[in-house]
Design an enzyme around this catalytic site. Structure first.
Site: not given
Ligand code: CO
Ligand code: CO
Length: 350
Positions: A68, A91, A50-51, A21, A227, A139-140, A18
């Site tokens: 993310d 999200d 929360d998301d 995180k 999610d 973006g970066h 994943c």
């Molecule tokens: Co989420």
């Molecule tokens: Co997320």
């Protein structure tokens, strides 16, 4: 280029299955030690897990913001970009919001990997963003020893239509829209157990936007939604149960798994993130003693770009399921229910 060995992007990944995180208690602890700025326009902030964050602009509009990114989960750069984008945009959908636009977040080893690879990653993401109806507008990027990629996504929602994760009620039915097992399957691939079919199956699901599921959910009175990603089904469900002050009941036999997940779990293709989820979230879980250790790991498997998890009044569940099945969510199914008020306990039966 033709004689070169194909680059194995997953060699750079930590095998989390994943995103990278931080463990939730880690981040929560740090945030709690910092002063919380008070702003009544922040409708969803650090107070609930929360998301995405939600910020009220006026009575009919709120901005939804999420970010993310992670190390490669597959070797194909185009698929990696598409999966990372699907995962990041998810999200926004999990909050009941509509995405507006996104920015790339890029870390890339420019000295060791070809620019062509980065181009493919960005193309996978921009094609997926187009499918979601949004543009990536900048973006970066930084030079880094390992590639990392994701998106910062901005969305919009009516303040009364926010799908938070802390309003589940006793009597609700729990519906999950994608099968589980991407963490175990990608670990099995890395270990050389899994084949092309397994990869194709996992990639297909990870590249499936939660857009259709979210749009259908918008027609129903959904009490809670999130999610399922890095913290696995148990982690994200426990955010719902703890946030809502309820207990849930889940049945292992009702859970949808991708093909061969049990086989590879039995061969010990268990990602570190999945083991971590099991260790951390077992504090909130009452395991049926007949569930084997392998089954417990399967239930806690860390997902990348997993499905939406809905807590919905029982009388709406059948109709919602039917609509999901008819509109691109063929694997959606009931996995359990909200049993009663409580402190977040999840009872898992065989
Ligand atoms: Co989420
Ligand atoms: Co997320």
């Amino acid at each position: 280029m033709t004689n070169e060995q194909p680059v194995k992007l997953t060699h750079y990944s930590h095998g989390m299955g994943c995103g990278c995180k931080m463990r939730p208690q880690y981040l929560e602890k740090i945030l709690k030690s910092l002063p919380v700025p008070s702003d009544e326009r922040i409708l969803v902030g650090t107070g609930s897990s929360d998301d995405a964050a939600v910020y009220r602009i006026n009575d009919s509009q709120a901005v939804v913001q999420t970010i993310d990114f992670f190390t490669p989960i597959v070797d194909d750069p185009y698929d990696f970009g598409a999966i990372a984008a699907t995962n990041a945009i998810s999200d926004i959908y999990a909050m009941g919001a509509t995405p507006l636009f996104a920015l790339n977040v890029v870390a890339f080893p420019t000295k060791t990997l070809s620019q062509e690879i980065l181009k493919e990653i960005l193309k996978g993401a921009s094609d997926k963003a187009a499918e979601a109806g949004i543009a990536i507008v900048g973006g970066h990027s930084i030079d880094d020893n390992e590639p990392k990629f994701g998106l910062a996504v901005t969305g919009i929602v009516h303040p009364d239509k926010i799908l938070a994760n802390n309003h589940a009620l006793p009597g609700d039915v729990l519906i999950l829209t994608k099968p589980l097992g991407t963490g175990i399957l990608s670990t099995a691939l890395r270990k050389g157990f899994a084949g092309d079919d397994d990869l194709a199956e996992a990639v297909k699901w990870m590249k499936t936007l939660n857009r259709a599921a979210a749009e259908i959910a918008g027609e129903f009175e959904i009490h809670a939604c999130t999610d399922v990603t890095g913290f696995g089904l148990m982690g994200h469900l426990s955010e719902i149960t703890r946030g809502s002050g309820v207990e849930a009941e889940i049945s292992f036999t009702k859970l949808p798994f991708m093909p061969n997940v049990r086989k590879y779990a039995e061969m010990e293709a268990i990602p570190g993130g999945t083991r971590g989820n099991y260790e951390h979230y077992s504090a909130y879980i009452r395991w049926d003693e007949n569930l084997s250790q392998v089954e417990r790991y399967m239930i806690c498997d860390a997902q990348t770009s997993g499905g939406l998890l809905f807590s919905v009044p029982e009388n709406l569940a059948e109709n919602l399921l039917e609509k999901l099945h008819q509109n691109g969510c063929p694997a959606a199914c009931v996995i359990g229910k909200i049993h009663r008020k409580g402190e977040g306990v999840i009872r898992v039966s065989k």
